[in-house]
Design a protein around this motif. Structure first.
Motif, PDB file in Angstrom:
ATOM      1  N   LYS A   1      18.154 -17.872 -27.415  1.00  0.00           N
ATOM      2  CA  LYS A   1      19.432 -17.404 -27.675  1.00  0.00           C
ATOM      3  C   LYS A   1      19.768 -16.089 -27.229  1.00  0.00           C
ATOM      4  N   VAL A   2      19.215 -16.153 -25.654  1.00  0.00           N
ATOM      5  CA  VAL A   2      19.483 -14.890 -24.795  1.00  0.00           C
ATOM      6  C   VAL A   2      20.406 -15.438 -23.569  1.00  0.00           C
ATOM      7  N   PRO A   3      21.230 -14.659 -22.804  1.00  0.00           N
ATOM      8  CA  PRO A   3      21.870 -15.382 -21.683  1.00  0.00           C
ATOM      9  C   PRO A   3      20.668 -15.252 -20.463  1.00  0.00           C
TER      10      PRO A   3
ATOM     11  N   TYR B   1      24.523  -8.368 -26.842  1.00  0.00           N
ATOM     12  CA  TYR B   1      25.774  -9.098 -26.805  1.00  0.00           C
ATOM     13  C   TYR B   1      25.786 -10.456 -27.305  1.00  0.00           C
ATOM     14  N   ARG B   2      24.765 -11.399 -26.925  1.00  0.00           N
ATOM     15  CA  ARG B   2      24.490 -12.680 -27.387  1.00  0.00           C
ATOM     16  C   ARG B   2      24.395 -12.888 -28.853  1.00  0.00           C
ATOM     17  N   ARG B   3      23.935 -11.487 -29.612  1.00  0.00           N
ATOM     18  CA  ARG B   3      23.380 -11.989 -30.968  1.00  0.00           C
ATOM     19  C   ARG B   3      24.643 -11.304 -31.904  1.00  0.00           C
TER      20      ARG B   3
ATOM     21  N   ARG C   1      32.399  -9.580 -30.001  1.00  0.00           N
ATOM     22  CA  ARG C   1      32.548 -10.073 -28.483  1.00  0.00           C
ATOM     23  C   ARG C   1      33.912  -9.798 -27.841  1.00  0.00           C
TER      24      ARG C   1
END
Length: 101
Positions: free
Chosen positions: A64-66, A85-87, A93
């Protein structure tokens, strides 16, 4: 082994530990044969081998990371921003993007 390879591996390990996954579980969830999953992830983390783009995509999805997190030049601050940011929630966001929350 280059510094970039070491850094790539360190970022993979950072994301894996943050996701609380063993090397074997990460590999299996990313579609790597269970018989070699742990060894393969270990080699990636040590910077001895680099996965192909499709494998990177699968690893990023599981963690679950870009994908950009792994490739963010030498700037750890930017890499950590991408990771965090992804979390965060969609509301946060939108605020970061400058939209209404």
């Amino acid at each position: 082994m280059s510094d970039a390879d070491e850094q790539w591996g360190a970022r993979l390990k950072q994301a894996r530990l943050a996701a609380d996954l063993s090397q074997k579980m990460l590999g299996i969830e990313a579609g790597i044969d269970p018989f070699v999953a742990s060894a393969r992830i270990n080699r990636y983390e040590l910077g001895k081998h680099k996965p192909d783009l499709l494998t990177v995509r699968k690893l990023a999805e599981v963690l679950k990371v870009p994908m950009a997190f792994f490739y963010s030049d030498t700037d750890d601050e930017i890499a950590n921003l991408l990771l965090n940011y992804r979390r965060v929630s969609e509301n946060v966001r939108q605020q970061v993007k400058g939209g209404e929350g």
